[in-house]
Write an enzyme that holds these catalytic residues in place. Sequence first.
Site, PDB file in Angstrom:
ATOM      1  N   ASP A   8     -10.226   0.476   6.001  1.00  0.00           N
ATOM      2  CA  ASP A   8     -11.483   0.335   5.258  1.00  0.00           C
ATOM      3  C   ASP A   8     -11.312  -0.771   4.217  1.00  0.00           C
ATOM      4  O   ASP A   8     -10.182  -1.188   3.929  1.00  0.00           O
ATOM      5  CB  ASP A   8     -11.820   1.681   4.602  1.00  0.00           C
ATOM      6  N   PRO A  56      -5.439  -4.161   0.609  1.00  0.00           N
ATOM      7  CA  PRO A  56      -5.332  -5.428   1.353  1.00  0.00           C
ATOM      8  C   PRO A  56      -6.430  -5.583   2.412  1.00  0.00           C
ATOM      9  O   PRO A  56      -6.771  -6.685   2.823  1.00  0.00           O
ATOM     10  CB  PRO A  56      -3.945  -5.344   1.982  1.00  0.00           C
ATOM     11  N   GLN A  71       0.843  -1.214   0.000  1.00  0.00           N
ATOM     12  CA  GLN A  71       0.000   0.000   0.000  1.00  0.00           C
ATOM     13  C   GLN A  71       0.872   1.255   0.000  1.00  0.00           C
ATOM     14  O   GLN A  71       2.065   1.196   0.330  1.00  0.00           O
ATOM     15  CB  GLN A  71      -0.909  -0.009   1.246  1.00  0.00           C
ATOM     16  N   GLU A  99      -0.282  -9.008  10.993  1.00  0.00           N
ATOM     17  CA  GLU A  99      -0.208  -7.782  10.198  1.00  0.00           C
ATOM     18  C   GLU A  99       0.385  -8.136   8.826  1.00  0.00           C
ATOM     19  O   GLU A  99       1.414  -8.813   8.754  1.00  0.00           O
ATOM     20  CB  GLU A  99       0.683  -6.768  10.929  1.00  0.00           C
ATOM     21  N   HIS A 137      -8.877   3.007  19.998  1.00  0.00           N
ATOM     22  CA  HIS A 137      -8.190   1.832  20.548  1.00  0.00           C
ATOM     23  C   HIS A 137      -8.773   1.420  21.902  1.00  0.00           C
ATOM     24  O   HIS A 137      -8.894   0.231  22.199  1.00  0.00           O
ATOM     25  CB  HIS A 137      -6.687   2.094  20.625  1.00  0.00           C
ATOM     26  N   ASP A 162      -8.531  -4.944  13.625  1.00  0.00           N
ATOM     27  CA  ASP A 162      -8.164  -3.524  13.556  1.00  0.00           C
ATOM     28  C   ASP A 162      -7.730  -3.229  12.125  1.00  0.00           C
ATOM     29  O   ASP A 162      -6.554  -3.015  11.825  1.00  0.00           O
ATOM     30  CB  ASP A 162      -7.020  -3.270  14.552  1.00  0.00           C
ATOM     31  N   GLY A 182      -4.499 -11.617   7.195  1.00  0.00           N
ATOM     32  CA  GLY A 182      -5.342 -12.074   8.297  1.00  0.00           C
ATOM     33  C   GLY A 182      -6.289 -13.192   7.910  1.00  0.00           C
ATOM     34  O   GLY A 182      -6.577 -14.090   8.706  1.00  0.00           O
ATOM     35  N   ASP A 221       0.067  -0.121  13.780  1.00  0.00           N
ATOM     36  CA  ASP A 221       0.659   1.022  14.491  1.00  0.00           C
ATOM     37  C   ASP A 221       0.986   0.677  15.944  1.00  0.00           C
ATOM     38  O   ASP A 221       1.667   1.428  16.627  1.00  0.00           O
ATOM     39  CB  ASP A 221      -0.308   2.230  14.428  1.00  0.00           C
TER      40      ASP A 221
HETATM   41  N1  SAM Z   1      -7.650   2.288  12.920  1.00  0.00           N
HETATM   42  C1  SAM Z   1      -7.553   2.094  11.497  1.00  0.00           C
HETATM   43  C2  SAM Z   1      -8.912   2.147  10.865  1.00  0.00           C
HETATM   44  O1  SAM Z   1      -9.908   2.128  11.575  1.00  0.00           O
HETATM   45  O2  SAM Z   1      -8.955   2.250   9.627  1.00  0.00           O
HETATM   46  C3  SAM Z   1      -6.778   0.840  11.192  1.00  0.00           C
HETATM   47  C4  SAM Z   1      -5.357   1.064  11.462  1.00  0.00           C
HETATM   48  S1  SAM Z   1      -4.210  -0.229  11.292  1.00  0.00           S
HETATM   49  C5  SAM Z   1      -2.867   0.729  10.790  1.00  0.00           C
HETATM   50  C6  SAM Z   1      -4.693  -1.121   9.837  1.00  0.00           C
HETATM   51  C7  SAM Z   1      -3.647  -2.186   9.545  1.00  0.00           C
HETATM   52  O3  SAM Z   1      -4.235  -3.304   8.873  1.00  0.00           O
HETATM   53  C8  SAM Z   1      -2.499  -1.714   8.658  1.00  0.00           C
HETATM   54  O4  SAM Z   1      -1.277  -1.845   9.363  1.00  0.00           O
HETATM   55  C9  SAM Z   1      -2.560  -2.644   7.434  1.00  0.00           C
HETATM   56  O5  SAM Z   1      -1.292  -2.936   6.901  1.00  0.00           O
HETATM   57  C10 SAM Z   1      -3.222  -3.855   8.040  1.00  0.00           C
HETATM   58  N2  SAM Z   1      -3.885  -4.752   7.059  1.00  0.00           N
HETATM   59  C11 SAM Z   1      -4.558  -4.406   5.947  1.00  0.00           C
HETATM   60  N3  SAM Z   1      -5.039  -5.509   5.324  1.00  0.00           N
HETATM   61  C12 SAM Z   1      -4.636  -6.590   6.077  1.00  0.00           C
HETATM   62  C13 SAM Z   1      -4.830  -7.987   5.960  1.00  0.00           C
HETATM   63  N4  SAM Z   1      -5.528  -8.499   4.935  1.00  0.00           N
HETATM   64  N5  SAM Z   1      -4.299  -8.788   6.915  1.00  0.00           N
HETATM   65  C14 SAM Z   1      -3.608  -8.258   7.966  1.00  0.00           C
HETATM   66  N6  SAM Z   1      -3.378  -6.927   8.136  1.00  0.00           N
HETATM   67  C15 SAM Z   1      -3.907  -6.103   7.191  1.00  0.00           C
END
Ligand code: SAM
Length: 289
Positions: free
Chosen positions: A161, A165, A33, A108, A64, A158, A141, A88
């Site tokens: 949108d 990914p 990304q 992650e 959180h 967590d 995930g 994060d």
């Molecule tokens: N609080 C935020 C929100 O509500 O949008 C989410 C924040 S957190 C940084 C989102 C994390 O999900 C990112 O680090 C991203 O790389 C991870 N992520 C995205 N798709 C994923 C997947 N398929 N499996 C695991 N992690 C994933």
Amino acid sequence: MLTNNLWHETLHSKLGQYFTINKILHRTRTNHQNLIIFENTNVGRILALDGIVQTTESDEFIYHEMMAHVPLLAHGNARKVLIIGGGDGAMLREISYHKNIEQITMVEIDASVIELCKRYLPNHHSGSFENPLCQLVIDNGVHFVQTTSDRFDVIISDSPDPIGPGESLYTSKFYEGCHKCLNPGGILVTQSGVCFFQLNEAINSYRKLQNYFNDVKFYQASIPTYYGGIMTFSWSSNNPVLRQIDVSTLIHRYNKTNLKCRYYNPKLHASSFALPQYFLDALKDSSAF
Ligand code: SAM
């Protein structure tokens, strides 16, 4: 999108928010990304992925605290917790306050997010990546929940949108996998968007989750930098009692964990399952077919 010292969020094409940039700390295209971390006078450091605000120093505590403590204090005896996403480190930070937890697995997809948040968002992770109870897995995930033989008491998705990914974390395959790796009496909570502008996200999740859980509901909180009003979190379990723990029990559990929250409190926990009528009507209509 960057235009002379302004960063515009591109979550919505016809409306949105922007932030003036005091300083760009890092900007890259990772294997998964587009990532930018920059500083803004009002909200502090901001992490954005694929043009969408993920988290800001100013209001991350709301998100959180509500995603971690509502399921954990409702469950009351979680030993093994799974975080999907959460790169994060702030979700890991909040969960680490619960001393009865024996294992936190964090899955992650993007190692770069973790590495860059470790460096540029110290107030988010507060060193929680060093927690010896944390097992960090770099994986999608969906693949993890579909293939792990491990079992968990609480799963917290967590996720971003459903873009890039993150999209796969809103699929039946993901929810089926979560259902498979939850212990009896387990709880799954997921981020399900700002319902005024992303109502379909919640409705789609609701329909899919109902295939695997018999108590699927939502709770809410308002995080100012998630554009457009209250965000809902999906709540899934097979025991409706978990969602209706009385406030005195929540107060007892909250005090026992010695938590000092800035947003969460037991009364707000209980009231957060009260939702706008338009949202309830949309859920009801969605079950109609
Ligand atoms: N609080 C935020 C929100 O509500 O949008 C989410 C924040 S957190 C940084 C989102 C994390 O999900 C990112 O680090 C991203 O790389 C991870 N992520 C995205 N798709 C994923 C997947 N398929 N499996 C695991 N992690 C994933």
